[in-house]
Design an enzyme around this catalytic site. Structure first.
Site, PDB file in Angstrom:
ATOM      1  N   ASP A   1       0.860  -1.170   0.000  1.00  0.00           N
ATOM      2  CA  ASP A   1       0.000   0.000   0.000  1.00  0.00           C
ATOM      3  C   ASP A   1       0.910   1.239   0.000  1.00  0.00           C
ATOM      4  O   ASP A   1       2.103   1.135   0.278  1.00  0.00           O
ATOM      5  CB  ASP A   1      -0.883  -0.061   1.257  1.00  0.00           C
ATOM      6  CG  ASP A   1      -1.620   1.227   1.520  1.00  0.00           C
ATOM      7  OD1 ASP A   1      -2.235   1.758   0.574  1.00  0.00           O
ATOM      8  OD2 ASP A   1      -1.584   1.711   2.672  1.00  0.00           O
TER       9      ASP A   1
ATOM     10  N   ASP B   1      -2.155  -0.783   5.679  1.00  0.00           N
ATOM     11  CA  ASP B   1      -2.558  -0.229   6.978  1.00  0.00           C
ATOM     12  C   ASP B   1      -4.039   0.125   7.102  1.00  0.00           C
ATOM     13  O   ASP B   1      -4.495   0.476   8.180  1.00  0.00           O
ATOM     14  CB  ASP B   1      -1.756   1.052   7.263  1.00  0.00           C
ATOM     15  CG  ASP B   1      -2.234   2.224   6.423  1.00  0.00           C
ATOM     16  OD1 ASP B   1      -2.357   2.047   5.194  1.00  0.00           O
ATOM     17  OD2 ASP B   1      -2.539   3.286   6.987  1.00  0.00           O
TER      18      ASP B   1
HETATM   19 MG   LIG Z   1      -2.905   3.106   3.503  1.00  0.00          MG
END
Ligand SMILES: [Mg+2]
Length: 236
Positions: A10, A189
């Site tokens: 990410d 996350d």
């Molecule tokens: Mg993120």
């Protein structure tokens, strides 16, 4: 047999710290070098999977050698032939109309910023004090605009209109892994990363960045922990 390795990452909150202004988020030179080094390892490939538009990722990751899957994985470039989701054109037409409606709906909410993406519309409220007190109130306003075939998803100080098609980061990572015949490591996350952790399941090494409930198999505490993991994967 030594299998190929796909390291999917990410961007926001995983490779670059979140900022009040999303446009100001940058990849550090040190982390760019880490990504580049890992991608040069024999049999290894790095893929950035993000809700950001592909054009943003091209700028942010320039020189890193990473493959890119922007728009929550609706686009893939750098691993085999360039790929786009078959409904991308339709969803991008709908996204433009939805962005206009959202802008009109939040006109009286100072600090709220509507970001039109190719196949999504992000409504950022990190800089909106009124909304920070009552994010659900903004959600109700936006939910009233939802067209058929779309859903409203939450993230970090953001509400986002996304196509309801069963496609996201996890599906894009799986597509890239099939093309490479690679085993997968995925580090992320946020909420969309949780969907990908679920999609990838036990067959992948999944890593959550930071605190909170997660479906990932492992956890690192922050961006420094991501760096440690990238170095470990480069040496392994
Ligand atoms: Mg993120």
């Amino acid at each position: 047999m030594n299998m190929n390795l796909l390291v999917a990452l990410d961007f926001d909150g995983t490779l670059a710290a979140l900022k009040r202004d999303p446009a100001a988020v940058r990849l550090s030179a040190a982390r760019r070098a880490l990504i580049s080094r890992l991608g040069k390892k024999a049999g290894a490939r790095v893929l950035i999977v993000s809700g950001r538009p592909q054009a943003f990722l091209r700028r942010a990751l320039a020189g890193s050698g990473a493959a890119l899957a922007g728009e929550h994985g609706w686009l893939l470039e750098g691993i085999g032939s360039r790929w786009r989701h078959p409904r991308l054109a339709l969803r991008s037409r709908q996204a433009r109309a939805l962005a206009a409606a959202a802008r009109a709906a939040v006109r009286d909410l100072p600090g709220v910023r509507v970001e039109a993406k190719t196949a999504a519309v992000a409504v950022h409220w990190r800089r909106a004090p009124g909304v920070r007190r009552d994010p659900a109130g903004l959600r109700r306003v936006l939910a009233a605009l939802l067209p058929d075939g779309w859903r409203l998803a939450g993230g970090k100080k953001i509400w986002e209109f996304r196509p309801a098609d069963a496609w996201g980061k996890g599906e894009a990572i799986a597509l890239a892994a099939r093309r490479l015949r690679a085993r997968v490591v995925f580090i992320g996350d946020d909420e969309t990363d949780e969907e990908a952790f679920r999609r990838l399941g036990r067959g992948a090494m999944t890593v959550k960045v930071g605190p909170g409930r997660t479906l990932a198999r492992e956890r690192v505490r922050g961006l420094a922990g991501v760096d440690v993991m990238l170095k470990r994967l480069t040496k392994a």
